[in-house]
Design a protein around this motif. Structure first.
Motif, short mmCIF file in Angstrom:
data_model
loop_
_atom_site.label_atom_id
_atom_site.label_comp_id
_atom_site.label_asym_id
_atom_site.label_seq_id
_atom_site.Cartn_x
_atom_site.Cartn_y
_atom_site.Cartn_z
N CYS A 217 138.10 -19.34 16.93
CA CYS A 217 138.99 -19.90 15.90
C CYS A 217 138.63 -21.35 15.59
N PHE A 218 138.33 -22.13 16.63
CA PHE A 218 137.92 -23.51 16.41
C PHE A 218 136.67 -23.59 15.55
N ALA A 219 135.71 -22.72 15.83
CA ALA A 219 134.46 -22.73 15.06
C ALA A 219 134.69 -22.38 13.60
N MET A 220 135.55 -21.39 13.34
CA MET A 220 135.80 -20.99 11.96
C MET A 220 136.63 -22.02 11.20
N PHE A 253 129.67 -32.64 6.57
CA PHE A 253 128.49 -32.76 7.41
C PHE A 253 128.66 -31.90 8.65
N VAL A 254 127.53 -31.58 9.31
CA VAL A 254 127.60 -30.77 10.53
C VAL A 254 128.38 -31.50 11.61
N LEU A 255 128.10 -32.80 11.78
CA LEU A 255 128.82 -33.57 12.79
C LEU A 255 130.31 -33.63 12.48
N VAL A 260 136.08 -32.23 13.80
CA VAL A 260 137.31 -31.50 13.49
C VAL A 260 137.62 -30.47 14.57
N ALA A 261 136.60 -29.79 15.09
CA ALA A 261 136.82 -28.80 16.15
C ALA A 261 137.36 -29.47 17.41
N ILE A 262 136.82 -30.65 17.77
CA ILE A 262 137.30 -31.36 18.95
C ILE A 262 138.74 -31.82 18.76
N LEU A 263 139.06 -32.33 17.58
CA LEU A 263 140.44 -32.77 17.31
C LEU A 263 141.42 -31.59 17.39
N VAL A 308 148.54 -38.18 18.83
CA VAL A 308 147.35 -38.97 18.54
C VAL A 308 146.32 -38.15 17.77
N PHE A 309 145.99 -36.98 18.28
CA PHE A 309 144.89 -36.23 17.67
C PHE A 309 145.31 -35.52 16.38
N PHE A 310 146.58 -35.15 16.25
CA PHE A 310 147.02 -34.61 14.96
C PHE A 310 147.03 -35.70 13.90
#
Length: 331
Positions: A217-220, A253-255, A260-263, A308-310
């Motif tokens: 789900c994170f990847a998508m 961008f790829v990065l 976004v996935a980490i957040l 914080v991350f949201f």
């Protein structure tokens, strides 16, 4: 009087006939020279003289697609190399196709070799791909919008077809790396299952499948599938330094997708910590008194992670969507 009028008409017709013949010979000479260049290389390197002669000056009955770029390492344009590779793939595909090769030609202007051309066209950025039609001046739609269309070869070919009505079929060389990677994974998974053929209880581990589903789900959600389709650069280097977040809502961008996935992952971890601190999904009560301090600490940590991350996620969305009015902690 009639003889004078007849003589006047004859002179005019002769003049226009000679002018038409000279223009026709001019087009023939230019096309013949361009065809000779195209037979040797698919992209013509243009300086100021060649640009004026073949692209700007009439007569011309062919379209010209020109990429304006800055390939020198000192220019620090990371995306330029990527766009050039896709542009070269389109030009090579068109060259090998050998269809309507006298109606469309490809060129390139590097800033270090044609800064005067950039000034002539008032270009202050790179890369830019422009279409110069056979008749008339280029319109705003004759400049390709990378954020909306993408930068891969198929998008460039479709845009060229829309502008010049010349179809270009993109032929990509076979990518054996992906097949080798998939084959390696299949062999490793098959070997693991064979070695543990008498003990496959781990396949029924719900926690393992749940973690795999969450990562999928994170990847998508982060846009990994969009990266595979559009092929964006890893990040962009500008004159002010590296740029990790694409400022447009139609690109990334790829990065940026990794960020976004980490957040999203940090927000999910915070939610799980708060749920577990409240007793878990089954709302079980604490069995020992010392669990109370641990649960309170766990709930505070989870709340901080979510806030914080949201808020960082909202700031990223705000940077990509101009005019978005909402923010939480960060602006």
């Amino acid at each position: 009087m009639k003889s004078i009028s007849l003589l006047f008409i004859t002179v005019i017709l002769t003049y226009y006939n000679v002018d038409a013949q000279s223009r026709f010979r001019g087009i023939e000479d230019k096309v013949e020279e361009l065809m000779d260049i195209a037979s040797k290389r698919s992209i013509m390197q243009l300086n100021l003289n060649k640009f004026k002669e073949f692209v700007k000056s009439p007569p011309r009955d062919y379209s010209f697609v020109v990429m304006f770029t800055a390939m020198a390492p000192s220019r620090r344009c990371a995306i330029c190399q990527h766009v050039y590779e896709e542009y070269l793939l389109v030009a090579n595909s068109f060259r090998y196709l050998r269809t309507n090769t006298d109606k469309l030609f490809f060129g390139m202007v590097d800033f270090d070799d044609g800064s005067d051309i950039f000034q002539m066209l008032r270009l202050n950025t790179a890369p830019v791909i422009m279409h110069f039609p056979a008749k008339g001046k280029p319109k705003p739609a004759d400049t390709m919008d990378f954020e909306r269309a993408g930068i891969h070869a198929e998008a460039i070919a479709k845009w060229i077809q829309d502008r010049s009505e010349v179809q270009v079929r993109v032929f990509r060389p076979p990518n054996y790396g992906a097949a080798i990677a998939v084959g390696t994974v299949i062999i490793l998974v098959g070997g693991l299952l064979y070695l543990r053929r008498n003990n496959l209880e781990f396949l029924q581990n719900k926690q393992m499948w749940a973690i795999g589903a969450v990562f999928f789900c994170f990847a998508m959600v982060s846009g990994q599938m969009w990266n595979q389709i559009r092929g964006p650069p890893f990040f962009h280097r500008s004159k002010n330094g590296p740029v990790y977040i694409n400022g447009g809502s139609h690109g990334q961008f790829v990065l940026e997708s990794y960020i976004v996935a980490i957040l999203n992952g940090a927000v999910v971890v915070g939610m799980i910590l708060m749920i577990e601190a409240a007793g878990g999904v089954k709302n079980s009560e604490a069995r020992h008194d010392h669990d109370g301090k641990r649960r309170r600490f766990q709930s505070v940590v989870g709340l901080v992670l979510v806030c914080v991350f949201f808020s960082l996620l909202l700031s990223v969305f705000r940077a990509k969507t101009q005019g978005y009015p909402y923010s939480f902690l960060f602006k």
